[in-house]
Design a protein around this motif. Structure first.
Motif, PDB file in Angstrom:
ATOM      1  N   SER A 376       0.838  -1.192   0.000  1.00 28.01           N
ATOM      2  CA  SER A 376       0.000   0.000   0.000  1.00 28.01           C
ATOM      3  C   SER A 376       0.872   1.241   0.000  1.00 28.01           C
ATOM      4  CB  SER A 376      -0.923   0.003   1.226  1.00 28.01           C
ATOM      5  OG  SER A 376      -0.158  -0.007   2.419  1.00 28.01           O
ATOM      6  N   LYS A 378       0.381   5.044   1.350  1.00 30.34           N
ATOM      7  CA  LYS A 378      -0.466   5.912   2.151  1.00 30.34           C
ATOM      8  C   LYS A 378      -0.252   7.361   1.720  1.00 30.34           C
ATOM      9  CE  LYS A 378      -1.763   2.353   4.583  1.00 30.34           C
ATOM     10  NZ  LYS A 378      -3.102   1.776   4.455  1.00 30.34           N
ATOM     11  N   ALA A 386      -5.217   6.413  -0.006  1.00 30.96           N
ATOM     12  CA  ALA A 386      -4.228   5.347  -0.156  1.00 30.96           C
ATOM     13  C   ALA A 386      -4.459   4.590  -1.452  1.00 30.96           C
ATOM     14  CB  ALA A 386      -4.291   4.382   1.022  1.00 30.96           C
ATOM     15  N   GLU A 388      -3.663   0.637  -2.874  1.00 34.01           N
ATOM     16  CA  GLU A 388      -3.258  -0.711  -2.500  1.00 34.01           C
ATOM     17  C   GLU A 388      -3.121  -1.547  -3.763  1.00 34.01           C
ATOM     18  OE1 GLU A 388      -5.591  -2.444   0.692  1.00 34.01           O
ATOM     19  OE2 GLU A 388      -6.309  -0.441   1.222  1.00 34.01           O
TER      20      GLU A 388
END
Length: 946
Positions: A376, A378, A386, A388
């Protein structure tokens, strides 16, 4: 595929923009701090810090973390890491928080609280089985962990049969297992490319036609073999029985989420043994100087289904190597995890020296490797919170070999792939046949998700989490397929015969899906609402060989949890959910093989005079057998429940209802053959075949053309179809009654009522015998009704001073029944009692003769001699309900830490050695009620520190 990469590019552009976006009028705060080991004070790298179960980061090599742009108000944060007891705390955020120090305590039986059962969590009837529970039950495969779920019964670990998921199921079912999505480290394990079947048109999903146990070791048309994932390298397993998030697709039964170990761990060695198997495991997690970590593990297991038959054995070797690291990209934290795994499952059936030379032997191999990447980024920006990502590629080698003695062979074979009349090949009277089904399934998975968290209101803890993503799946098989010597074919038990087929000629599967979801959390006065709603759009791209256009499905799903009251000593909430999900057809069902039928037109053999021998076969070849009407299996679920907490007592009750339609299977289809036989006298010599004619020399020396006779024959073959329909309803419950401190014992009560109605929804063809003049068409609606009510009373005694925990489970099955049914769409029985009262009868819908002419069934046909055999007859009690008496079984498990270096575990199922057999009232035979007494032990050694 192009659309997927376009969406990925858009998400990345948003991310780059967000790194520089800075506008906000609402006061935002940050939290920063450090996670350390409570015993040593050393930093804990790669620990997870999550706020409100939504936004989080991973600690760096110094154990440090920081979260920015958080709205003020009450928040809950969770901190967790492998091998440590998780921490959950609450605080009110009204200013920046710096230097927050969080101490994680290493897991130990010396802690005040130890969890050794499955815990309800999340939305959609979810249970999580943590690290302590896994080591307490001592599983041999992850399939053994399902016994901790509400409604499931205890099982003895057994690696000699394939491991299949069973979610809200009584017994086992191939479609239930196929519809269970098994997610390991963010990527689904796929069985969609599995083609380990002898011939789908001849034997369906079976890998052979003999009842020797070989087909029991293959999973074509079933779910993933759970034996391929070693439980000793598993950190946790989560099972979603209800309605999952739309980020999970290609499923109907539920989701099994497996998280393997990562990060720093001490050297660990395990030795496990029971009367049937033994296992050795070693593993270690290393922290590198740059803050990254490597975790490795390897295990070897050997098992025998019966210790008296050492020639029936199973061997497993599995190994994993993982790498994880947290680092900054454009000033924002990114987490990366790479994991490689290898597994080798080999099941052998070797010749028993005491058996006769004609015995058969088989071997099943499933060897494969997987590479996962997940992580991920952030961003925590204005447009995106975010990103992922997940990627997986898996390659396997599957081999099913059979060495079989063929006696009384059919005598004549052909290797032609085209219809017509051909000269055949005589087989010896007996021989050894060897064949192999070689598969090399390849699976690729890619998923990208983006989310944006928007905090609502004036700091009251309300927020919405918008999520969008795309995933792509690719499944192909590059194996050699069915391989054998054409002159020594496998045993054929019908007019349908085999031909070699390469799996490389079968098109690959391509699934592309987009999903959108909102997870809304609202504080409404003294109550709170958590709503999860989304839709998943999936398109399966099909090759023209499938006989139909692409398949498109839409899957809306919703879950809610409404907390009516939450205080320090009590809480109550109502839950509910509704959703649709689909399981796409696999290669086995989409692309069946051709069907070949060989009928002997002439078979004259003379050992004395080779010129007096001739074989002629008439072959029909059916191609393009794909079902253009094949649909994805469909599941519709809804559920409603209540959860509560009152002092130390916690509980949940959930009512669910499920409807599964268009489940996969194979149905019998007739084929009408019209061919000619040749009449050749026994004294004929110099037999010749040319241009469809047979000539011979008669007793006078003249050349004569053989006379022919027209013949008709009804053959059958299997065709993939949406065959069955399943309806389920039930109640699941779990109550944690807290701990009696004086006894150091807690009591957890869980169980379920399951009602399952499973029927075949299609009419089917049935042959009476090879030479019968008709083939009957039987009505739809045959199936079973199953009911079970069970409760598990789990007494858990934990003595921290002794670092000891033991559990005694009283498993009670209050009621269990099963019943055969045969009903029409309105629920009316299709069977009736015969006039003499001895049999139950089911009348056909109609029948076909050898020319393919259809005759509807009429009243009175059952009494006519030429038709009476087509009436389905069974015992007069065949459709009565079979009820089993209540039964109780006791299981015991113990785990004891010995200092800091060793841990000893012991388990015993049915330790009272209770035995009972149920003799059926509705049919002949009997069933073992109690499993055999089972006991096993495990020794774990820890060497060094993290």
């Amino acid at each position: 595929m192009i659309r997927a990469f376009r969406l990925l590019s858009i998400l990345l552009l948003f991310a780059v923009y967000d790194v520089h976006a800075q506008k906000s009028n609402t006061p935002l705060y940050s939290i920063s701090g450090q996670v350390v080991n409570a015993e040593t004070g050393e930093p804990v790298a790669l620990a997870s810090f999550v706020v409100n179960n939504t936004i989080g980061v991973v600690t760096d090599q110094k154990g440090a973390f920081k979260l920015n742009k958080l709205k003020g108000g009450p928040i809950t944060y969770n901190v967790s890491f492998l091998g440590y007891s998780p921490v959950e705390r609450k605080l009110v955020l009204s200013a920046d928080i710096k230097d927050l120090r969080i101490a994680l305590t290493p897991l130990s039986l010396g802690l005040e609280e130890v969890v050794v059962t499955a815990q309800p969590t999340g939305a959609g009837s979810t249970s999580k089985i943590g690290e302590e529970a896994i080591r307490h039950i001592q599983p041999m495969s992850i399939g053994d962990m399902f016994q901790l779920l509400p409604g499931n019964l205890s099982v003895n670990p057994n690696l000699n049969g394939v491991g299949q998921a069973a979610i809200r199921e009584i017994g086992s079912n191939a479609n239930n297992a196929l519809g269970a999505a098994v997610i390991v480290d963010g990527a689904p394990l796929s069985n969609d490319g599995n083609l380990q079947a002898l011939s789908p048109s001849l034997a369906g999903s079976a890998s052979n036609q003999s009842q020797n146990g070989m087909s029991d070791q293959t999973t074509a048309g079933k779910g993933v073999d759970l034996r391929s994932v070693s439980p000793d390298n598993v950190e946790s397993m989560e099972v979603i029985r209800g309605i999952p998030s739309v980020e999970y697709g290609n499923l109907t039964s539920g989701v099994v989420i497996v998280k393997t170990k990562t990060g720093s761990t001490p050297w660990e060695a395990k030795f496990k043994a029971d009367p049937y198997s033994k296992m050795v495991y070693a593993g270690k997690g290393f922290t590198l100087k740059n803050g990254s970590a490597i975790n490795a593990g390897i295990d070897w297991t050997q098992s025998f289904g019966d210790t008296r038959k050492r020639y029936l054995g199973y061997d497993r070797i599995s190994a994993t190597l993982g790498y994880s690291k947290s680092f900054d990209v454009a000033g924002r934290p990114m987490f990366l995890r790479l994991n490689g795994s290898f597994y080798s499952n080999v099941n052998n059936s070797k010749t028993d020296p005491q058996m006769q030379v004609t015995s058969s032997t088989f071997e099943n191999k499933n060897i494969g490797a997987r590479l996962n990447a997940e992580g991920s980024w952030k961003i925590n920006g204005a447009a995106l919170t975010a990103l992922e990502y997940g990627f997986m590629v898996s390659q396997a080698y599957q081999s099913d070999r059979l060495h079989e003695y063929v006696a009384s062979a059919s005598g004549v074979i052909s290797n032609t792939l085209k219809p017509g009349v051909y000269e055949g090949i005589f087989l010896p009277s007996s021989y050894y046949s060897d064949y192999e089904i070689e598969g090399k399934p390849l699976s690729v998975y890619l998923q990208v998700k983006a989310n944006k968290i928007i905090q609502l209101g004036g700091g009251g803890g309300s927020f919405t989490n918008l999520r969008a993503g795309v995933d792509w799946r690719y499944d192909a098989n590059y194996g050699g397929g069915l391989l054998y010597d054409i002159n020594k074919p496998p045993q054929s038990i019908s007019s349908q015969t085999l031909r070699p087929r390469s799996f490389r000629d079968i098109p690959a599967l391509n699934n592309l899906a987009f999903f959108f979801e909102d997870r809304l959390n609202l504080k409404i006065g003294g109550t709170s609402l958590a709503l999860q709603a989304g839709v998943r759009l999936t398109n399966m791209f099909l090759d023209p060989q499938a006989g139909q256009n692409d398949i498109f499905v839409a899957e809306p799903r919703v879950n809610l949890n409404y907390s009516l009251y939450e205080g320090p000593k009590a809480a109550v909430a109502v839950t509910g959910g509704w959703g649709l999900s689909y399981k796409m057809p696999t290669l086995l069902y989409l692309y069946p093989d051709n069907a070949y039928f060989d009928r002997v037109s002439l078979a004259k053999i003379s050992n004395a005079d080779p010129t007096s021998s001739l074989a002629v076969l008439t072959t029909d070849a059916l191609t393009d057998l794909a079902n253009p009407d094949l649909k994805p299996a469909r599941s519709r679920k809804y559920e409603v429940g209540l959860s509560f907490r009152l002092g130390r007592v916690r509980g949940m009750v959930t009512y669910f209802r499920e409807k599964h339609t268009d489940e996969f299977g194979f149905s019998t289809t007739p084929h009408y053959m019209h061919y000619e036989t040749y009449d050749v006298p026994s004294e004929a010599t110099d037999l010749r075949f040319s241009d469809g004619k047979v000539t011979y020399t008669d007793a006078s020396g003249g050349t004569v053309e053989a006379r022919t006779k027209k013949e008709d024959y009804i053959a059958t073959y299997y065709r993939p179809t949406n065959k069955s329909h399943t309806e389920k309803q039930g109640i699941e419950y779990s109550f944690d009654l807290g701990s009696w401190r004086a006894l150091c014992t807690s009591l957890i009560i869980d169980g379920a009522w399951f009602h399952i109605r499973r029927t075949d929804e299609q009419e089917y063809y049935s042959k009476i015998s090879e030479n019968y003049d008709y083939i009957r068409l039987m009505p739809a609606g045959s199936g079973t009704l199953q009911n079970r009510v069970n409760t598990n009373f789990r007494f858990i005694t934990h003595i921290p001073q002794l670092k000891l925990v033991f559990s005694t489970t009283m498993q009670v099955v209050w009621y269990e029944s099963q019943q055969n049914i045969w009903q029409d769409g309105s629920g009316n029985d299709r069977f009736s009692l015969s006039e003499d009262g001895k049999f139950m009868q089911v009348m056909p819908v109609g029948f076909y003769d050898k020319q393919g002419n259809y005759t509807p069934w009429q009243q009175g046909f059952g009494e006519r001699p030429e038709y009476s055999q087509m009436v389905g007859r069974s015992l007069a009690t065949a459709y009565d309900r079979e009820t089993f008496r209540p039964w109780v079984m006791f299981n015991f498990r113990l785990t004891k830490e010995i200092g800091r270096v060793a841990e000893l575990s012991f388990t015993a199922n049915n330790f009272t050695r209770t035995s009972r057999w149920h003799y059926y009232d509705t049919r002949t035979g009997y069933k073992q009620i109690y499993p055999d007494m089972y006991f096993g032990a495990e020794l774990k050694l820890r060497i060094g520190s993290r």
